[in-house]
Design a protein around this motif. Structure first.
Motif, PDB file in Angstrom:
ATOM      1  N   GLU A  65       1.102  -1.288  -0.032  1.00 37.65           N
ATOM      2  CA  GLU A  65       0.455   0.184  -0.046  1.00 37.65           C
ATOM      3  C   GLU A  65       0.682   1.074  -0.270  1.00 37.65           C
ATOM      4  O   GLU A  65       0.798   2.093  -0.590  1.00 37.65           O
ATOM      5  N   SER A  66       1.735   0.985   1.084  1.00 39.69           N
ATOM      6  CA  SER A  66       2.507   2.376   0.733  1.00 39.69           C
ATOM      7  C   SER A  66       3.877   2.090   0.118  1.00 39.69           C
ATOM      8  O   SER A  66       4.425   3.136  -0.085  1.00 39.69           O
ATOM      9  N   LYS A 119      -4.723  -3.119   8.189  1.00 40.93           N
ATOM     10  CA  LYS A 119      -2.925  -3.793   7.898  1.00 40.93           C
ATOM     11  C   LYS A 119      -2.825  -4.483   9.150  1.00 40.93           C
ATOM     12  O   LYS A 119      -2.754  -4.542   9.979  1.00 40.93           O
TER      13      LYS A 119
END
Length: 405
Positions: free
Chosen positions: A321-322, A376
């Motif tokens: 995601e990051s 997460k």
């Protein structure tokens, strides 16, 4: 951290399938033992009249005997003829285990002697922590251990060794060998289309993929190909689009991830490619993924983890995601595990094999997501170390694979 100790006296290295018990000439029964190891249908039928374990149905008794540790087979074979027939033939033993749905993990370590360069396989029973050997690979003597790529299909108990390089002339190989644990033997397979060393490899949906690597005169390749293990045939797939040797590779979400890794003096960011077999296309790897890939990788819980070789860091996990890496909770890799490493995984465990074949086992726990980011997952690790026999003190790992049998 838990430490499991095995001295050379406590943990002898057994030959998988070879006799461990020596009989004096007076009691040597070579002919009888040979007939029991490979019995005729008539002999097998006559022996079935004798119970495996008195008082128990044969299916129940067989289920019990198939759980015996391999290192105890040599002494257990002396109980009776039927036990000798079952335990004296490893192909028969592992075939029966497969039929009963019994499968335990074994760690296969491809290693080489640090002085002579001689290659060999050592096998660790991950259930009973005993070491075993298997037959030598049918390949050239003078080879570069790191040039090979070892790929496994764990649940099938099958291991492939591909490519490699002749060490004295830097000549890549198109060699393909298959080891089947159930049969405890090597088979020479159809050669790769292109000879290569130091290349990427991985298994996706039962198919073996190889890509890039070095060719003659260390020229980097961009070609790739795939092996169908069922018929032994190779076919080309789309080129990578860039000539690249591989430092590490992983299969994540049905895609093959290939990185060339950081190279001294670290002036240039490493390249990385991602192959999707569904579209037969390559694409550039995300920047954060390739720049943070600083060690040997494994996939656990559907996430990519890396054991860093640049410094003694904590285990880290990639967050798509990051597009970043994060250290997970828990201690760093135990200090006694020295690089070069060979890393693999099975279920929620990571196996890191260091010099002298010391093995660090990391248990990965998946923690509940934080309230601030409910989607997460967080992870933690606990390590314990398995010591190796003193006879392994000159061995260095090149690769490790987990097989079930």
């Amino acid at each position: 951290m838990q430490r499991v100790r095995f001295s050379s006296q406590q943990a002898p290295v057994h030959k998988l399938g070879d006799p461990q018990m020596t009989l004096s000439p007076k009691f040597r029964l070579a002919v009888i033992q040979s007939s029991l190891a490979n019995p005729s249908p008539e002999l097998e039928l006559s022996l079935r009249e004798e119970p495996l374990i008195p008082g128990l149905p044969d299916d129940v008794a067989l289920n019990c005997l198939l759980r015996l540790p391999v290192q105890s087979h040599s002494s257990c074979r002396a109980v009776c003829k039927r036990w000798h027939m079952l335990l004296g033939n490893k192909e028969r033993f592992f075939t029966n285990r497969k039929q009963f749905g019994l499968k335990d993990p074994w760690l296969f370590v491809f290693a080489y002697h640090k002085c002579t360069g001689k290659i060999q396989w050592q096998v660790l029973d991950l259930t009973h922590f005993s070491w075993h050997t298997i037959p030598a690979m049918p390949c050239k003597d003078k080879v570069c251990p790191h040039g090979f790529r070892c790929i496994s299909i764990p649940r099938d108990g099958t291991l492939f060794v591909c490519g490699g390089m002749v060490s004295d002339v830097d000549c890549p190989l198109d060699l393909v060998l298959k080891y089947e644990m159930q049969k405890n033997r090597w088979t020479v397979m159809n050669r790769m289309i292109t000879a290569r060393s130091f290349f990427a490899s991985g298994v996706i949906d039962g198919m073996v993929y190889v890509a890039g690597g070095n060719s003659t005169d260390l020229y980097e390749l961009d070609s790739a190909e795939v092996l169908n293990p069922l018929n032994g045939s190779w076919r080309p797939i789309a080129n990578m689009g860039t000539n690249m040797a591989s430092y590490d590779a992983a299969v994540l979400n049905g895609k093959l991830l290939v990185t060339e890794g950081w190279l001294w003096p670290f002036y240039v960011s490493p390249r990385g490619q991602v192959y999707d077999p569904r579209t037969n296309n390559w694409e550039n790897m995300a920047v954060g993924l390739r720049e943070g890939w600083t060690g040997s990788s494994v996939v656990v819980y559907g996430h990519l983890f890396v054991v860093s070789e640049l410094e003694r860091m904590k285990l880290k996990v990639y967050d798509p995601e990051s597009d970043s890496w994060e250290a997970i909770e828990g201690p760093p890799l135990p200090e006694q595990i020295c690089k070069p490493f060979a890393v693999n995984s099975c279920d929620c465990h990571i196996y890191v094999v260091g010099r002298n074949l010391l093995v660090a086992v990391g248990h990965i726990s998946r923690l509940n997501p934080k309230e601030s980011c409910k989607k997460k997952w967080n992870f933690s690790v606990r390590w314990h170390v398995i010591d190796a026999p003193e006879s392994f003190s000159d061995l260095t790992p090149s690769s490790s694979q987990v097989l079930f049998a």
